[in-house]
Enzyme design. Structure first.
Site, PDB file in Angstrom:
ATOM      1  N   LYS A 153       0.845  -1.195   0.000  1.00 24.03           N
ATOM      2  CA  LYS A 153       0.000   0.000   0.000  1.00 24.03           C
ATOM      3  C   LYS A 153       0.885   1.251   0.000  1.00 24.03           C
ATOM      4  CE  LYS A 153      -0.502   0.305   5.040  1.00 24.03           C
ATOM      5  NZ  LYS A 153      -1.450   0.487   6.158  1.00 24.03           N
ATOM      6  N   TYR A 164      16.812  29.775   7.339  1.00 24.91           N
ATOM      7  CA  TYR A 164      15.630  30.517   7.780  1.00 24.91           C
ATOM      8  C   TYR A 164      15.453  30.422   9.294  1.00 24.91           C
ATOM      9  CZ  TYR A 164      14.004  30.828   2.916  1.00 24.91           C
ATOM     10  OH  TYR A 164      13.878  31.103   1.582  1.00 24.91           O
TER      11      TYR A 164
END
Length: 389
Positions: free
Chosen positions: A35, A272
């Site tokens: 999956k 950042y």
């Protein structure tokens, strides 16, 4: 030239991990869970390495069509079953097994017109409280299915919520296993219980299942096991155990290269938010990998630890917040190890690296406050994927 990042899939590692799982599973048959596009690896990329499985378990019909198109002729199981009545038509055409976890799915089967009876797994909610019939309702659901001409074999399944750890001071599966064993003791049908965690941690331990009088204790491996993350070389119970403890090998390696270097002075900050401050003069490298590639933006960047990364096979750490397309690493450990770190030097974000080095994906995930499953599944479509060998 293309941007220097790629994911490398190792079919030989998949084959190895499948053999390891079979040792724990004993005589049980094995569902290889593919999956989420094979946990982010790509169904087409892992298919060759999973040929030794007895069946493939997945989530949706599109994935089922893909494995049939690849040539898989063995059992295919829809783990959540059908989502609407017309899905049953494709189940018939593709000869899919499917889970039944609610009354509506039984209603759909009752009105489905088919000449080929369906193979189903009736799911019990033994304590996960996600999908499945409660123990008191389970036998009624089984009787309804058993009365339908549209249904052939009825398997029995449940899913453990705490197989990866001790919970409230008790065995993480014993309470659910007891509910399942008591409710299903005299019902026919193949049992499917164990996921990767239950299989690795509990398959060889004595269990107090409180079975019905005269019956044998129920094995965690039962008739079918559902192997997911362990197939791909991550451990379901990190940090209690590492992948090496279970002898698992990574099926995916994420590689990149340095695209720039910077010389910092004490007090300089990186990235950042200026989350990292250089404690002294130091050299850093800029890597072509960021959160748009699937690398976690929330990976740890504190001055003491950081998230592990390999540069030319040498272990170092992330410095500064991860950007969309780039991240920064400390190059001082590479210099101390006697290696040169320049533009083009190989970087291993997780998996197998140069010089027989290895960085477990579980370590990276742990430093980012998540699990290896998420990092695998988060690999971005823009990252090229290549099959090793």
């Amino acid at each position: 030239m293309p941007r220097p990042i790629e994911a490398l899939i190792h079919p030989s590692a998949l084959e190895h991990n499948l053999r390891i799982i079979r040792r724990h599973a004993g005589d049980a048959r094995l569902w290889a869970v593919v999956k989420a596009d094979a946990y982010g690896h790509g169904i087409e990329h892992v298919y060759a390495g999973l040929q030794g499985a007895d069946g493939l378990a997945l989530l949706d019909l599109e994935e089922a069509e893909r494995v049939r198109a690849l040539g898989w002729r063995g059992p295919v199981l829809l783990l959540e079953g059908c989502f609407e009545p017309r899905d049953l038509e494709l189940c018939s055409r593709l000869n899919l097994w499917h889970a039944v976890h609610c009354e509506e799915q039984i209603d759909w089967l009752a009105t489905h017109k088919t000449t080929l009876p369906h193979q189903v797994f009736l799911k019990m909610n033994s304590g996960m409280n996600r999908l499945g019939f409660s123990a008191p309702a389970f036998r009624t659901a089984w009787s309804r299915l058993n009365a339908l001409a549209q249904v052939d074999d009825i398997g029995l399944m449940t899913h453990f919520s705490d197989a990866d750890a001790l919970r409230l001071g008790r065995d993480g599966i014993a309470h659910q296993l007891a509910v399942f064993a008591q409710t299903t003791a005299d019902l026919p049908g193949h049992r499917s219980l164990a996921n990767s965690a239950a299989l690795l941690r509990h398959a060889h331990r004595p269990l107090e299942t409180h079975p019905a009088a005269g019956s044998e204790p129920l094995s965690v491996a039962a008739d079918w096991v559902r192997a997911g993350v362990a197939l791909y070389g991550a451990t379901p119970d990190y940090p209690d155990h590492s992948a090496a403890h279970w002898s698992l090998r990574p099926a995916m390696s994420l590689h990149s290269r340095l695209v720039a270097t910077q010389q910092l002075q004490a007090g300089d900050t990186v990235g950042y938010g200026s989350l990292y401050t250089a404690p002294q003069a130091m050299r850093i490298g800029i890597v072509a990998c960021g959160y748009a590639d699937g690398y976690p933006r929330h990976a740890a960047v504190d001055n003491q630890h950081g998230t592990p990364i390999l540069v030319d096979g040498v272990r170092t750490r992330l410095v500064g917040r991860v950007s969309m397309d780039m991240l920064a690493v400390d190059l001082e450990p590479i210099r101390a190890a006697g290696h040169n770190a320049e533009i083009g030097s190989p970087v291993t974000l997780w998996g197998q690296g140069p010089h027989q080095s290895h960085l477990p994906i579980d370590e990276v995930a742990h430093a980012a406050g998540t699990i290896g499953y998420e990092l695998m599944c988060a690999l971005s479509r823009r990252v090229p994927v290549r099959i090793d060998g």
